[in-house]
Design an enzyme around this catalytic site. Structure first.
Site, PDB file in Angstrom:
ATOM      1  N   GLY A   8     -22.746  -8.010 -16.781  1.00 29.62           N
ATOM      2  CA  GLY A   8     -23.791  -7.637 -15.826  1.00 29.62           C
ATOM      3  C   GLY A   8     -23.416  -6.395 -15.042  1.00 29.62           C
ATOM      4  CG  ASP A  56     -26.546 -11.830 -25.720  1.00 27.56           C
ATOM      5  OD1 ASP A  56     -26.536 -13.010 -25.309  1.00 27.56           O
ATOM      6  OD2 ASP A  56     -27.545 -11.102 -25.667  1.00 27.56           O
ATOM      7  CB  ALA A  79     -24.017 -11.456 -17.422  1.00 26.76           C
ATOM      8  CB  THR A 123     -26.389 -18.549  -6.488  1.00 29.49           C
ATOM      9  OG1 THR A 123     -27.503 -18.362  -5.606  1.00 29.49           O
ATOM     10  CG2 THR A 123     -26.733 -19.689  -7.434  1.00 29.49           C
ATOM     11  CD  GLU A 125     -32.280 -19.942  -4.391  1.00 32.12           C
ATOM     12  OE1 GLU A 125     -32.795 -21.048  -4.645  1.00 32.12           O
ATOM     13  OE2 GLU A 125     -32.772 -19.142  -3.585  1.00 32.12           O
ATOM     14  CE1 TYR A 147     -29.736 -17.294 -10.790  1.00 29.19           C
ATOM     15  CE2 TYR A 147     -30.156 -18.159  -8.587  1.00 29.19           C
ATOM     16  CZ  TYR A 147     -29.455 -17.323  -9.432  1.00 29.19           C
ATOM     17  OH  TYR A 147     -28.469 -16.509  -8.919  1.00 29.19           O
ATOM     18  CE  LYS A 151     -25.951 -17.376 -11.383  1.00 35.56           C
ATOM     19  NZ  LYS A 151     -24.748 -16.572 -11.680  1.00 35.56           N
TER      20      LYS A 151
END
Length: 343
Positions: A8, A56, A79, A123, A125, A147, A151
């Site tokens: 990323g 990837d 990423a 995160t 979140e 998400y 995570k």
């Protein structure tokens, strides 16, 4: 001279981290996905100082190859499919990248260079429907989006590889951090870009969702320094990185407009709320119920005491300066756009 591999790398955090590591004398390697048109994104200005590797996160063979090429001493996994709204539209892709992708990277490290140090971008979140205020490393998780769920898997698999295989693997539980390089799909950059356009007369108003959402906002440049600090410790551990301050989206809007001399006056409640330019009475903020999340995260407020104590980390860029930097940057970008369009 250390080797560092950043996934990323052309995103907001990846670019600030690359600048930091180049400045510190690292050989910096960055993973890029192959596209028909090469796009260096936020690292365009330092692309000649970075070794790029095509790989990837969903392809473990390519990650093993990236580890063999870079012989990384430190890997920073930044990423991700990082936009919460998109995670509802693409939950499986989000899981493949943000959850299983972490496992792929850890397996690549374990296969090629198990003494490499690994940083996972976790995160706030993950806290979602918060179980305590403020949130710290021991606060129970309750993610409220695909998400956040993906995570959380990445966070726990990192901890498991640390405890099961003895890898130096740590997670930074980073609360909202923004910058001039933030993508326009994120609410903060959407606001500052709109403020510039409204001020310069090329946009009438901005549409937003939940104005009462509270977030703990810092600047990305401060937060990537915390990432680096985590990999310099004797033992790997997980840390909350935050400011211990929270503000609503409404407050962000007010401060952003104030930076261009516009005072916002509010009327109405909920989806009927309207923000007007106090001087002219023009409607400049409207609420669109389509921008509300299926499951709202009402408040995120982090306690960075552990990072302050053990890493010696503290934020240097205040919230007010963060907003000012973003607004000033977007003012310059929109002015250039207007000038170009007038040719």
């Amino acid at each position: 001279m250390k080797n560092a591999l950043i996934t990323g790398i052309n995103g907001q955090d990846g670019s600030y981290l690359a600048e930091l590591l180049v400045e510190k004398g690292y050989n910096v390697y960055g993973i890029m996905r192959r596209k028909s048109v090469v796009d260096y994104g936020n690292v365009e200005h330092i692309k000649d100082k970075i070794h790029f590797i095509y790989a990837d996160m969903t392809d473990v063979v390519s990650l093993i190859n990236a580890m063999r090429i870079s012989q990384a001493d430190e890997v920073y996994n930044l990423a991700a499919q990082s936009f919460v709204a998109t995670s509802w539209e693409q939950p499986l892709a989000t899981a493949q990248i943000d959850a299983l992708g972490v496992t792929n990277m850890l397996e690549a490290i374990r296969t090629v260079k198990p003494f490499c140090r690994f940083y996972q971008a976790s995160t706030s979140e993950m806290f979602g429907l918060v179980q305590a205020i403020p949130q710290c490393e021991s606060t129970p998780f309750y993610p409220r989006s695909p998400y956040g769920v993906a995570k959380l898997y990445g966070h726990w698999i990192t901890k498991n590889y640390r405890e099961s295989y003895g890898l130096y693997a740590c997670s930074g539980i980073l609360f909202n951090h923004e910058s001039e390089r933030r993508g326009k799909e994120f609410v903060t950059r959407k606001i500052t870009d709109a403020v510039a356009r409204i001020k310069l007369g090329v946009q009438e108003y901005i549409e937003l969702g939940n104005m009462d959402s509270k977030r703990d906002w810092g600047h990305s440049k401060d937060y990537v320094y915390a990432m680096w600090l985590m990999l310099q410790q004797e033992q790997a551990d997980d840390y909350v990185i935050a400011t211990n301050e929270t503000r609503t989206v409404r407050e962000f809007v007010e401060i952003a407009f104030s930076k261009v001399g516009i005072a916002v006056e509010w009327s109405g409640i909920g989806v009927d709320e309207i923000g007007r330019d106090k001087a002219t009475g023009k409607e400049i903020v409207k609420i669109n119920k389509d921008f509300f999340r299926p499951a709202e995260v009402d408040i995120l407020l982090g306690n960075p005491a552990k990072a302050d104590r053990e890493l010696g980390w503290e934020r240097k860029i205040s919230f007010d300066e963060l907003v000012e930097r973003m607004v000033n940057n977007d003012m310059e970008l929109v002015k250039k756009e207007i000038a170009y369009n007038s040719l």
